[in-house]
Design an enzyme around this catalytic site. Structure first.
Site, PDB file in Angstrom:
ATOM      1  N   SER A 137       0.790  -1.248   0.000  1.00 50.80           N
ATOM      2  CA  SER A 137       0.000   0.000   0.000  1.00 50.80           C
ATOM      3  C   SER A 137       0.814   1.286   0.000  1.00 50.80           C
ATOM      4  O   SER A 137       0.232   2.367  -0.078  1.00 50.80           O
ATOM      5  CB  SER A 137      -0.965   0.014   1.184  1.00 50.80           C
ATOM      6  OG  SER A 137      -1.998  -0.887   0.936  1.00 50.80           O
TER       7      SER A 137
HETATM    8  N1  LIG Z   1      -4.709  -7.044  -1.822  1.00 52.97           N
HETATM    9  C1  LIG Z   1      -3.696  -6.225  -2.200  1.00 52.97           C
HETATM   10  C2  LIG Z   1      -2.887  -5.805  -1.043  1.00 52.97           C
HETATM   11  C3  LIG Z   1      -3.505  -4.665  -0.330  1.00 52.97           C
HETATM   12  C4  LIG Z   1      -2.441  -3.969   0.418  1.00 52.97           C
HETATM   13  C5  LIG Z   1      -2.992  -3.437   1.678  1.00 52.97           C
HETATM   14  C6  LIG Z   1      -1.988  -2.687   2.513  1.00 52.97           C
HETATM   15  O1  LIG Z   1      -0.799  -2.699   2.273  1.00 52.97           O
HETATM   16  N2  LIG Z   1      -2.489  -2.065   3.576  1.00 52.97           N
HETATM   17  C7  LIG Z   1      -1.699  -1.323   4.486  1.00 52.97           C
HETATM   18  C8  LIG Z   1      -2.382  -1.228   5.802  1.00 52.97           C
HETATM   19  C9  LIG Z   1      -1.610  -0.350   6.749  1.00 52.97           C
HETATM   20  C10 LIG Z   1      -2.178  -0.395   8.139  1.00 52.97           C
HETATM   21  C11 LIG Z   1      -1.430   0.536   9.043  1.00 52.97           C
HETATM   22  C12 LIG Z   1      -1.673   0.256  10.512  1.00 52.97           C
HETATM   23  O2  LIG Z   1      -2.589  -0.453  10.884  1.00 52.97           O
HETATM   24  O3  LIG Z   1      -0.870   0.768  11.328  1.00 52.97           O
END
Ligand SMILES: NCCCCCC(=O)NCCCCCC(=O)O
Length: 388
Positions: free
Chosen positions: A108
């Protein structure tokens, strides 16, 4: 249904789903396909440098200030770690078999690249953040995106029936992966990423943050509409070509060649650091302005605190927020970060004018304990820089 979607085709004269695995060698496609084969057939890189078998560890004195820094990098499954202060790389680490000059999936962190393209288009008055999403993508009429604005999309303030449970085969995030070519399709799955996006439903804009990967792909669709470019070309035109990058980046694509903007970009740690440098430099890159100072200032001001109700972020940063596809800590240092599952970080530290890149392969995508260990490490590096 997907044939009517308003998206640039892979080359002039091609139908949306063409060329396929069966048609790329045909006369009407071969000129394009011979120059874009990675989009059609799985491809391995033949590196210009042989694999590095040893661990790279040049920690520039940070290892004297941070107890067990190298052990912490190992424990947090680090593939590449790089600290860029001003224009100097002051620390670098890479696991054996990897380097800070090797491409790595950003997950992401890719989202923040997409929003940077949107920022450039907003600055150029080609995209109005206050406009409804469907002004740009009429195909999203009757979906959850029928009503909310581009700004609400950028800030992820849309309530949507989309589970981000990465390991749950029944989650929308996995259906999304299947439509985008990241997993094997199931019977009845949407054929393409864009078709999947049109299926999403929910309450719409209710002024509360909800992290949703699909939003970034809607943003990429908007970018294609507004710029007339395929998303990979738009990312190149508005961002990558201006960074003085060492390497091309890459992005995975679906059956129609639509880039998986929310997660599919790969690049090197060094080149990702250049993105952070550009943001810390107020939007200016070696090859010219990428985004306005106004856009960058808005990132460092942070997003709506009232909208941020996500415990996973508030536990780490009680005054944290999210805006324009960046995570804002709200801490005294003013740190903001682009974050990806499995341990990807592009972390900015304004007080020391430093960019920290950490690319990792955590075994699990999104464990709170992994996020906490990684955040502790990033904050420790920042604190060590205060006295360096
Ligand atoms: N299905 C494809 C992959 C989706 C990628 C999702 C991703 O990388 N999400 C990042 C979430 C970050 C959460 C940050 C946190 O909880 O501190």
């Amino acid at each position: 249904m997907s044939e009517s979607f308003d998206r640039p085709t892979r080359h002039p004269g091609a139908a949306l789903h063409e060329p396929t695995l069966d048609t790329w060698q045909d006369p009407e496609h071969n000129q394009w396909a011979f120059a874009h084969l990675t989009e059609v057939v799985p491809t391995a890189t033949i590196s210009r440098v042989p694999p590095v078998h040893a661990v790279t560890s040049r920690l520039g004195g940070l290892d004297r200030r941070i107890t067990d820094l190298r052990a912490q990098l190992e424990a947090t499954h680090t593939d590449a770690f790089l600290v860029l202060r001003g224009n100097s790389v002051i620390a670098e680490y890479a696991r054996a078999g990897f380097s800070t000059d090797s491409p790595h999936l950003l997950m992401s962190v890719s989202k923040s690249l997409c929003s940077t393209v949107a920022g450039a288009l907003i600055d150029a008055h080609l995209l109005d953040p206050a406009a409804p999403i469907t002004r740009y993508v009429p195909a999203l009429k009757d979906s959850v995106y029928d009503g909310p604005t581009v700004q609400q999309l950028l800030d992820m303030e849309i309530s949507v029936n989309y589970s981000e449970k990465y390991t749950d085969p029944a989650s929308e995030v996995q259906t999304h992966d299947r439509a985008a070519g990241w997993r094997t399709r199931h019977d009845g799955d949407p054929a393409t990423n864009a078709e999947f996006l049109t299926t999403l439903r929910g309450r719409g804009a209710v002024g509360e943050f909800q992290y949703c990967s699909a939003h970034t792909d809607v943003l990429a669709w908007i970018i294609e509409h507004v710029s007339g470019l395929r998303y990979p070309e738009a990312l190149s035109t508005y961002v990558w070509s201006k960074l003085d990058a060492d390497h091309d980046a890459s992005i995975t694509v679906d059956a129609t060649g639509f880039g998986y903007a929310n997660a599919g970009v790969s690049c090197t740690a060094r080149d990702l650091a250049r993105v952070g440098r550009m943001i810390l430099d107020g939007g200016m890159a070696p090859g010219g302005r990428v985004v306005s100072t106004g856009w960058v200032d808005a990132l460092f001001r942070g997003g709506s605190r009232a909208a941020m109700t996500y415990d996973g972020w508030l536990t780490a940063f009680a005054t944290g927020s999210y805006t324009r596809h960046w995570w804002c800590t709200g801490n005294a240092r003013g740190n903001i970060s682009a974050i990806g599952i499995h341990g990807q970080h592009l972390w900015l530290d304004p007080p020391t004018d430093t960019v920290i890149v950490k690319l990792s392969s955590w075994p699990q995508p999104d464990e709170a304990s992994d996020h906490a260990a990684q955040t502790r490490l990033l904050l420790a590096v920042c604190a060590a820089l205060d006295t360096a």
